[in-house]
Design an enzyme around this catalytic site. Structure first.
Site, PDB file in Angstrom:
ATOM      1  N   GLU A   1      10.360  44.649 -39.051  1.00 29.25           N
ATOM      2  CA  GLU A   1      11.079  45.095 -37.838  1.00 29.25           C
ATOM      3  C   GLU A   1      12.401  44.357 -37.846  1.00 29.25           C
ATOM      4  O   GLU A   1      12.448  43.159 -37.552  1.00 29.25           O
ATOM      5  CB  GLU A   1      10.261  44.744 -36.587  1.00 29.25           C
TER       6      GLU A   1
ATOM      7  N   CYS B   1      17.011  43.627 -30.412  1.00 32.97           N
ATOM      8  CA  CYS B   1      17.247  44.406 -31.631  1.00 32.97           C
ATOM      9  C   CYS B   1      17.728  45.803 -31.288  1.00 32.97           C
ATOM     10  O   CYS B   1      18.616  46.344 -31.923  1.00 32.97           O
ATOM     11  CB  CYS B   1      15.966  44.453 -32.459  1.00 32.97           C
TER      12      CYS B   1
ATOM     13  N   THR C   1      16.978  38.565 -43.898  1.00 28.78           N
ATOM     14  CA  THR C   1      15.698  37.888 -44.155  1.00 28.78           C
ATOM     15  C   THR C   1      14.627  38.915 -44.510  1.00 28.78           C
ATOM     16  O   THR C   1      13.777  38.655 -45.364  1.00 28.78           O
ATOM     17  CB  THR C   1      15.266  37.057 -42.927  1.00 28.78           C
ATOM     18  N   GLY C   2      14.677  40.070 -43.876  1.00 27.25           N
ATOM     19  CA  GLY C   2      13.698  41.113 -44.180  1.00 27.25           C
ATOM     20  C   GLY C   2      13.706  41.479 -45.656  1.00 27.25           C
ATOM     21  O   GLY C   2      12.648  41.694 -46.275  1.00 27.25           O
TER      22      GLY C   2
ATOM     23  N   GLY D   1      12.804  40.199 -37.602  1.00 26.69           N
ATOM     24  CA  GLY D   1      13.973  39.335 -37.748  1.00 26.69           C
ATOM     25  C   GLY D   1      15.134  40.134 -38.301  1.00 26.69           C
ATOM     26  O   GLY D   1      15.212  41.352 -38.139  1.00 26.69           O
TER      27      GLY D   1
HETATM   28  P1  NAD Z   1      15.981  35.655 -38.839  1.00 28.21           P
HETATM   29  O1  NAD Z   1      15.801  36.701 -39.854  1.00 28.21           O
HETATM   30  O2  NAD Z   1      17.009  34.607 -39.069  1.00 28.21           O
HETATM   31  O3  NAD Z   1      14.636  34.851 -38.590  1.00 28.21           O
HETATM   32  C1  NAD Z   1      13.444  35.489 -38.193  1.00 28.21           C
HETATM   33  C2  NAD Z   1      12.262  34.640 -38.603  1.00 28.21           C
HETATM   34  O4  NAD Z   1      12.195  34.591 -40.033  1.00 28.21           O
HETATM   35  C3  NAD Z   1      12.325  33.188 -38.135  1.00 28.21           C
HETATM   36  O5  NAD Z   1      11.029  32.783 -37.769  1.00 28.21           O
HETATM   37  C4  NAD Z   1      12.784  32.454 -39.391  1.00 28.21           C
HETATM   38  O6  NAD Z   1      12.411  31.090 -39.426  1.00 28.21           O
HETATM   39  C5  NAD Z   1      12.055  33.251 -40.475  1.00 28.21           C
HETATM   40  N1  NAD Z   1      12.628  33.139 -41.808  1.00 28.21           N
HETATM   41  C6  NAD Z   1      13.886  32.798 -42.175  1.00 28.21           C
HETATM   42  N2  NAD Z   1      14.030  32.855 -43.515  1.00 28.21           N
HETATM   43  C7  NAD Z   1      12.836  33.263 -44.014  1.00 28.21           C
HETATM   44  C8  NAD Z   1      12.353  33.557 -45.318  1.00 28.21           C
HETATM   45  N3  NAD Z   1      13.126  33.446 -46.389  1.00 28.21           N
HETATM   46  N4  NAD Z   1      11.086  33.994 -45.457  1.00 28.21           N
HETATM   47  C9  NAD Z   1      10.301  34.162 -44.368  1.00 28.21           C
HETATM   48  N5  NAD Z   1      10.686  33.892 -43.105  1.00 28.21           N
HETATM   49  C10 NAD Z   1      11.944  33.450 -42.920  1.00 28.21           C
HETATM   50  O7  NAD Z   1      16.235  36.429 -37.469  1.00 28.21           O
HETATM   51  P2  NAD Z   1      16.585  35.803 -36.037  1.00 28.21           P
HETATM   52  O8  NAD Z   1      18.010  35.371 -36.070  1.00 28.21           O
HETATM   53  O9  NAD Z   1      15.515  34.847 -35.635  1.00 28.21           O
HETATM   54  O10 NAD Z   1      16.420  37.080 -35.082  1.00 28.21           O
HETATM   55  C11 NAD Z   1      17.438  37.976 -34.815  1.00 28.21           C
HETATM   56  C12 NAD Z   1      17.276  39.230 -35.636  1.00 28.21           C
HETATM   57  O11 NAD Z   1      16.000  39.796 -35.424  1.00 28.21           O
HETATM   58  C13 NAD Z   1      18.272  40.303 -35.250  1.00 28.21           C
HETATM   59  O12 NAD Z   1      18.777  40.917 -36.395  1.00 28.21           O
HETATM   60  C14 NAD Z   1      17.425  41.291 -34.463  1.00 28.21           C
HETATM   61  O13 NAD Z   1      17.922  42.594 -34.433  1.00 28.21           O
HETATM   62  C15 NAD Z   1      16.122  41.191 -35.178  1.00 28.21           C
HETATM   63  N6  NAD Z   1      15.024  41.682 -34.333  1.00 28.21           N
HETATM   64  C16 NAD Z   1      14.405  42.857 -34.664  1.00 28.21           C
HETATM   65  C17 NAD Z   1      13.405  43.364 -33.841  1.00 28.21           C
HETATM   66  C18 NAD Z   1      12.718  44.674 -34.151  1.00 28.21           C
HETATM   67  O14 NAD Z   1      11.665  44.925 -33.581  1.00 28.21           O
HETATM   68  N7  NAD Z   1      13.244  45.522 -35.004  1.00 28.21           N
HETATM   69  C19 NAD Z   1      13.022  42.663 -32.698  1.00 28.21           C
HETATM   70  C20 NAD Z   1      13.661  41.477 -32.400  1.00 28.21           C
HETATM   71  C21 NAD Z   1      14.664  40.988 -33.236  1.00 28.21           C
END
Ligand code: NAD
Length: 468
Positions: free
Chosen positions: A240, A274, A222-223, A218
């Site tokens: 990731e 990503c 959030t990470g 994500g």
């Molecule tokens: P996000 O961080 O908003 O959400 C990702 C997931 O985390 C969702 O399931 C969400 O419900 C959950 N989440 C939200 N808050 C949380 C918390 N406090 N604790 C635990 N889980 C929580 O990301 P998004 O908008 O869904 O995705 C887009 C992002 O993901 C972009 O930044 C993209 O670059 C990244 N991404 C990275 C990769 C990679 O492999 N590096 C792959 C795909 C997407």
């Protein structure tokens, strides 16, 4: 009530509540998904913990299950494709391909060796380094590739002998819930639990005491929250995260030869990848020609509902993301950037945004410095190669990057100076189950895929057998 069920302890769970899932092509409600309650999450965690001892003990059964899962998913790709398109927006062909990619990941892991290395074998001892499973894995996925990113976690986690509780994004839970339904008959109860709900559910998972490992894909923001939640219990994490991938075009590149690769490296999945190209650096001498070539391609692609015949780009997947891309482009244009093509949303109720190529924009503008994650690409002229490499690296991100040149040796030398997890030469976005993928700097911790990704789902154990 939802037509979709969660998978908890091998059973279908409808959930006590439910939430809307919108179709981004229309912004109408496509379906409702179960909202997992705290008690239901508790049940999923207990089921995963209870299933762990038997699952970890039988490697042959795990491999057999992964093979069957791969077969089932491959057979179901035609049915899952429309579900992915309806919630995520990508064209149907790509949605089916995503399901097939998920099947590939499962099949690859069914036969991936779990490393076991002898480091001493003499009169004193026989010493091996072996990989043991960790226990319950919390897997959390984003909305851009719901099914393939789930499989990238499920496959190595299960092969290693862990059990899983997986949560998809609340924007795209449906195809993942179907995946859970599909795999229910072939996995022992509790081995794979799929729950759906809001961001809060993700936070509950990362704090849960049963969890020994969090595999998260994500955003960077959030990470960081996930890392903080994992720290008090020293849970293992793989993160990731986002990227702001640069593509650097060298002065010897043939613009016609590289334009297709750069265009699709940036605009595939409407830029919501990503590791998509998020900014292009090109020498002043080639800048005009490359901008024209990219703009021509942008004009020629069909942007429409992913269910329509001939669709090449679908809508932006979520309304907030549509708002963010619109804002970044508007801001750049207001500051003097020029749209060689596109420049704003398309008419209609869906989240459609015209594929946009921006010029007269520099580092320092948010569209260059931040992750736009959408169909808008800034093309920046550079003075010399050192300048280009410095700009490419001048970021907290470090997911991937690419170098485009007629001379692969020269390109390889430049690639070695990029601070990122994957460096591509004359291509972008190519991934495979054996190819480790992860980010440098804020783009992540750890990698997925191959034996390196598998190691992230394991604890190393040194097995020391003394000889009499
Ligand atoms: P996000 O961080 O908003 O959400 C990702 C997931 O985390 C969702 O399931 C969400 O419900 C959950 N989440 C939200 N808050 C949380 C918390 N406090 N604790 C635990 N889980 C929580 O990301 P998004 O908008 O869904 O995705 C887009 C992002 O993901 C972009 O930044 C993209 O670059 C990244 N991404 C990275 C990769 C990679 O492999 N590096 C792959 C795909 C997407």
């Amino acid at each position: 009530m939802s037509d979709f069920s969660m998978t908890i302890g091998g059973a279908a769970v409808a959930g006590t509540g439910s939430f809307d899932v919108l179709n981004p092509a229309t912004n109408e409600v496509h379906a409702r998904a179960p909202e997992c309650s705290r008690d239901e999450l508790e049940a999923a965690m207990s089921a995963a913990a209870a299933a762990f001892p038997a699952w970890r003990a039988d490697e042959a059964a795990r491999r057999e299950a992964l093979s069957s899962a791969a077969r089932l998913l491959k057979e179901a790709a035609a049915e899952l494709g429309p579900e992915i398109t309806a919630e995520q927006g990508k064209p149907l062909g790509e949605a089916r391909y995503e399901a097939l990619a998920g099947a590939d990941w499962l099949r690859y892991h069914a036969s991936l060796e779990i490393p076991r290395e002898v480091i001493q074998d003499d009169e004193r001892a026989f010493v091996e380094v072996v990989h043991r499973p960790l226990g319950v894995v919390a897997a959390i996925t984003p909305w851009n590739f719901p099914v393939s990113s789930a499989c990238m976690k499920i496959a190595p986690a299960l092969l290693a002998g862990n059990t899983v509780v997986l949560k998809p994004s609340p924007f795209t839970p449906l195809a993942t819930l179907r995946l859970g339904e599909l795999l229910r008959p072939i996995l022992p109860p509790g081995v794979l639990n799929i729950v759906s709900g809001s961001d809060m559910l993700g936070a509950w998972m990362t704090e849960h005491p049963a969890v020994r490992k969090i595999s998260f894909t994500g955003s960077v923001a959030t990470g960081k929250r996930v890392a903080a939640a994992a720290a008090p219990d020293l849970k293992r994490i793989t993160l990731e995260l986002g990227g702001n991938d640069p593509a650097i075009v060298l002065d010897d590149a043939d613009v016609d030869a590289v334009a297709d690769g750069i265009f699709w490296g940036a605009f595939a999945n409407s830029g919501q990848i990503c590791s998509a190209i998020k900014r292009v650096y090109v020498p002043g001498s080639l800048h005009g020609a490359l901008v024209d070539a990219l703009a021509d391609r942008a004009r020629s692609v069909k942007v429409c509902d992913g269910r329509e015949k001939g669709a090449r780009l679908g809508p932006i997947s979520t309304r907030p993301q549509f708002g963010r891309v619109s804002e970044l482009v508007e801001e750049a244009l207001a500051a003097g950037a020029r749209a060689a093509v596109g420049g704003g949303p398309l008419e209609g109720p869906g989240n459609f945004f015209a594929p946009t190529v921006l010029t007269d924009v520099e580092d320092g503008a948010r569209i260059v410095d931040e992750e736009q994650f959408g169909p808008a690409l800034p093309v920046v002229a550079y003075r010399d190669l050192d300048d280009a490499v410095a700009r490419a690296n001048h970021t907290h991100f470090g997911l991937a990057g690419s170098i485009w040149s007629a001379d692969p040796e020269r390109a390889t030398e430049v690639a070695s100076r990029l601070e990122c997890g994957t460096a591509w030469i004359n291509t972008h976005l190519i991934q495979g189950p054996s190819q480790p993928f992860g980010g440098a700097k804020w783009s992540g911790i750890g990698v997925e895929n191959g034996r390196w990704g598998l190691a992230g789902f394991c604890e190393i154990q040194t097995l020391y057998r003394a000889r009499p």
